[in-house]
Design a protein around this motif. Structure first.
Motif, PDB file in Angstrom:
ATOM      1  N   GLU A  44       0.812  -1.218   0.000  1.00  0.00           N
ATOM      2  CA  GLU A  44       0.000   0.000   0.000  1.00  0.00           C
ATOM      3  C   GLU A  44       0.843   1.265   0.000  1.00  0.00           C
ATOM      4  OE1 GLU A  44      -2.696  -0.545   3.263  1.00  0.00           O
ATOM      5  OE2 GLU A  44      -3.601  -2.322   2.338  1.00  0.00           O
ATOM      6  N   THR A  45       2.001   1.221   0.621  1.00  0.00           N
ATOM      7  CA  THR A  45       2.881   2.391   0.628  1.00  0.00           C
ATOM      8  C   THR A  45       3.409   2.699  -0.761  1.00  0.00           C
ATOM      9  OG1 THR A  45       3.552   1.952   2.914  1.00  0.00           O
ATOM     10  CG2 THR A  45       4.992   3.362   1.605  1.00  0.00           C
ATOM     11  N   VAL A  46       3.840   1.675  -1.480  1.00  0.00           N
ATOM     12  CA  VAL A  46       4.337   1.887  -2.844  1.00  0.00           C
ATOM     13  C   VAL A  46       3.204   2.352  -3.754  1.00  0.00           C
ATOM     14  CG1 VAL A  46       5.357   0.765  -4.857  1.00  0.00           C
ATOM     15  CG2 VAL A  46       6.241   0.262  -2.572  1.00  0.00           C
ATOM     16  N   LEU A  47       2.033   1.770  -3.608  1.00  0.00           N
ATOM     17  CA  LEU A  47       0.889   2.220  -4.396  1.00  0.00           C
ATOM     18  C   LEU A  47       0.586   3.691  -4.136  1.00  0.00           C
ATOM     19  CD1 LEU A  47      -1.557  -0.831  -4.110  1.00  0.00           C
ATOM     20  CD2 LEU A  47      -0.417  -0.015  -6.183  1.00  0.00           C
ATOM     21  N   ARG A  48       0.698   4.107  -2.886  1.00  0.00           N
ATOM     22  CA  ARG A  48       0.426   5.504  -2.546  1.00  0.00           C
ATOM     23  C   ARG A  48       1.452   6.437  -3.196  1.00  0.00           C
ATOM     24  NH1 ARG A  48       0.597   4.866   2.438  1.00  0.00           N
ATOM     25  NH2 ARG A  48       2.469   6.025   3.089  1.00  0.00           N
ATOM     26  N   GLY A  49       2.722   6.040  -3.179  1.00  0.00           N
ATOM     27  CA  GLY A  49       3.748   6.849  -3.821  1.00  0.00           C
ATOM     28  C   GLY A  49       3.518   6.992  -5.313  1.00  0.00           C
ATOM     29  N   LEU A  50       3.166   5.894  -5.967  1.00  0.00           N
ATOM     30  CA  LEU A  50       2.910   5.926  -7.410  1.00  0.00           C
ATOM     31  C   LEU A  50       1.669   6.753  -7.723  1.00  0.00           C
ATOM     32  CD1 LEU A  50       3.655   2.195  -8.342  1.00  0.00           C
ATOM     33  CD2 LEU A  50       5.159   4.176  -8.659  1.00  0.00           C
ATOM     34  N   HIS A  51       0.646   6.618  -6.887  1.00  0.00           N
ATOM     35  CA  HIS A  51      -0.587   7.380  -7.098  1.00  0.00           C
ATOM     36  C   HIS A  51      -0.338   8.879  -6.969  1.00  0.00           C
ATOM     37  CE1 HIS A  51      -4.292   9.408  -5.716  1.00  0.00           C
ATOM     38  NE2 HIS A  51      -4.872   8.655  -6.633  1.00  0.00           N
ATOM     39  N   ASP A  52       0.412   9.284  -5.957  1.00  0.00           N
ATOM     40  CA  ASP A  52       0.686  10.706  -5.768  1.00  0.00           C
ATOM     41  C   ASP A  52       1.523  11.263  -6.913  1.00  0.00           C
ATOM     42  OD1 ASP A  52      -0.776  10.563  -3.470  1.00  0.00           O
ATOM     43  OD2 ASP A  52       0.925  10.741  -2.088  1.00  0.00           O
ATOM     44  N   ALA A  53       2.448  10.465  -7.439  1.00  0.00           N
ATOM     45  CA  ALA A  53       3.248  10.902  -8.584  1.00  0.00           C
ATOM     46  C   ALA A  53       2.366  11.049  -9.820  1.00  0.00           C
ATOM     47  CB  ALA A  53       4.379   9.911  -8.854  1.00  0.00           C
ATOM     48  N   GLU A  54       1.368  10.171  -9.954  1.00  0.00           N
ATOM     49  CA  GLU A  54       0.436  10.298 -11.079  1.00  0.00           C
ATOM     50  C   GLU A  54      -0.341  11.601 -10.968  1.00  0.00           C
ATOM     51  OE1 GLU A  54      -3.317   7.958 -13.220  1.00  0.00           O
ATOM     52  OE2 GLU A  54      -2.210   7.005 -11.588  1.00  0.00           O
ATOM     53  N   THR A  55      -0.784  11.944  -9.771  1.00  0.00           N
ATOM     54  CA  THR A  55      -1.511  13.187  -9.561  1.00  0.00           C
ATOM     55  C   THR A  55      -0.647  14.395  -9.899  1.00  0.00           C
ATOM     56  OG1 THR A  55      -2.839  12.184  -7.798  1.00  0.00           O
ATOM     57  CG2 THR A  55      -2.736  14.587  -7.849  1.00  0.00           C
ATOM     58  N   ASP A  56       0.618  14.344  -9.505  1.00  0.00           N
ATOM     59  CA  ASP A  56       1.515  15.490  -9.698  1.00  0.00           C
ATOM     60  C   ASP A  56       2.124  15.558 -11.088  1.00  0.00           C
ATOM     61  OD1 ASP A  56       1.012  16.105  -7.045  1.00  0.00           O
ATOM     62  OD2 ASP A  56       2.910  15.280  -6.308  1.00  0.00           O
ATOM     63  N   HIS A  57       2.361  14.405 -11.718  1.00  0.00           N
ATOM     64  CA  HIS A  57       3.138  14.387 -12.959  1.00  0.00           C
ATOM     65  C   HIS A  57       2.429  13.721 -14.140  1.00  0.00           C
ATOM     66  CE1 HIS A  57       6.544  15.879 -10.649  1.00  0.00           C
ATOM     67  NE2 HIS A  57       6.362  14.902  -9.780  1.00  0.00           N
TER      68      HIS A  57
END
Length: 381
Positions: A129-142
């Motif tokens: 879940e932590t890695v998914l959260r990091g990838l999701h936030d990067a999708e939102t930002d980039h």
């Protein structure tokens, strides 16, 4: 000189950096920033073999020809030391997506084995879940879409692979799109892990397997026929069995090619002798990927550029390989259709002489943005 003679009007690396593309074979724990490793080690009070960027890059054999897969994998002993906390996993996942987005990777499938990140007190579910959260936030930002592939490890145990497969089933539809078997290939057959593969296949989940890198075509045949792989990771030794090669071509089984990595592990003598060009000419569905951005010292753009300048692929070949990447993604059919329609229009703005029609490219981008904003029921038509 590579086979076929020098490339005429070689395109610059900057041209490939602007192309929309995928990365379907990239390891989280092999794609950290060196500066991040040093900072995380300092924060966590960990000792590393070097305390500066050049020294640590040398210790990781970044970009060096190590001569074997086992030697190549030694670098992960270093990277995994700093990847045992939520903060570290989140940061590295986010930065990987951020770095990929900077070179216009539009879709990425990140793979790693959660069981390698529980040396401290993390639970497997927290690691996912932590890695998914990091990838999701990067999708939102980039704006880069990233999914996860979870790995069993050949040289650990079939029981641990089954546990990873159970995680894949639990997170199906929640950001995890596939199961992989990685690790030392020689002497560790994939068929030993059949229970894990059976579980994911019963749940209609995608399978990719590292095969045909440190071991020959029998490893690929086993991945396909005994374990049900939908894609093959590397497959650089497939050319040693013509019958199996044509089976892969005929059944449109994607090959996750990682040219520089294959040279670094000693699976291929040099880029000039890499079979990627042969596979492409025979009609195989080849894709080009990084494997490990840090340890191999590469990017998708660099791999495409090297395929052009060292392996001798034309821009037309590169165009098709990029399309193959989107076709081979572990995504629902209609989502792939949406990507293919958008990416094809963007690629039309790029010409073989290196020119880019900026107006056409911007129009294609805007059309993609409008489609992305529409409900899925509309965009899936």
């Amino acid at each position: 000189m590579r086979y076929g003679g020098p490339q005429v009007n070689e395109l610059p690396l900057s041209f490939f950096q602007r192309l929309p593309k995928t990365d379907l074979h990239v390891h989280l724990d092999g794609s950290l920033r060196v500066e991040t490793i040093l900072e995380l080690a300092n924060e966590q009070g960990l000792e590393l073999p070097a305390t500066d960027v050049p020294g640590l890059r040398s210790a990781l054999h970044a970009g060096e020809n190590t001569g074997s897969l086992v030697k190549y994998l030694e670098a992960f002993d270093i990277t995994l030391r700093v990847l045992q906390t939520e903060d570290a996993l989140y940061r590295v996942a986010y930065e990987l997506a951020e770095d990929a987005a900077a070179e216009n990777v539009r879709y990425m499938e990140v793979r790693y084995s959660p069981m390698l990140h529980v040396r401290e007190d993390l639970r497997l579910t927290e690691v996912v879940e932590t890695v998914l959260r990091g990838l999701h936030d990067a999708e939102t930002d980039h704006g880069i879409e990233s999914k996860l592939i979870l790995c069993g490890i050949r040289n650990i145990s079939p029981e641990s692979s089954l546990e990873m497969a159970e995680l894949v089933v639990a997170y199906k539809g929640r950001g995890v799109v596939g199961f992989d078997l990685a690790g030392a290939e020689y002497d560790y057959p994939a068929k030993d892990h059949q229970e894990a593969f059976a579980l994911v296949r019963r749940n209609n989940i995608n399978v990719t397997i590292h095969a045909g890198e440190a071991y020959g075509p029998p490893s690929i045949a086993q991945a396909l026929h005994d374990c049900g792989a939908h894609r093959i990771g590397h497959g650089c030794r497939l050319r040693e069995d013509g019958d199996l090669l044509h089976y892969v071509v005929d059944h449109r089984i994607p090959l996750e090619c990682c040219p520089s990595s294959n040279v670094q592990t000693g699976a291929i003598a040099s880029l000039e002798t890499h079979p990627l060009r042969l596979y492409k000419n025979l009609g195989a569905r080849v894709t080009i990927n990084t494997d490990n951005r840090l340890i191999t010292d590469t990017t998708v753009s660099k791999e495409l550029w090297l395929a052009h300048t060292q392996i001798g692929l034309s821009f037309s070949d590169i165009h098709q390989i990029i399309i193959n990447g989107f076709k081979s993604a572990f995504l629902p059919f209609h989502e792939k259709q949406r990507y293919l329609a958008s990416v094809s229009k963007q690629l039309d703005a790029f010409a073989a002489d290196g020119t880019i029609d900026e107006a056409k490219l911007e129009a294609a981008r805007q059309a993609h943005a409008r489609k992305q904003a529409l409900p899925a029921t509309v965009t899936a038509e």
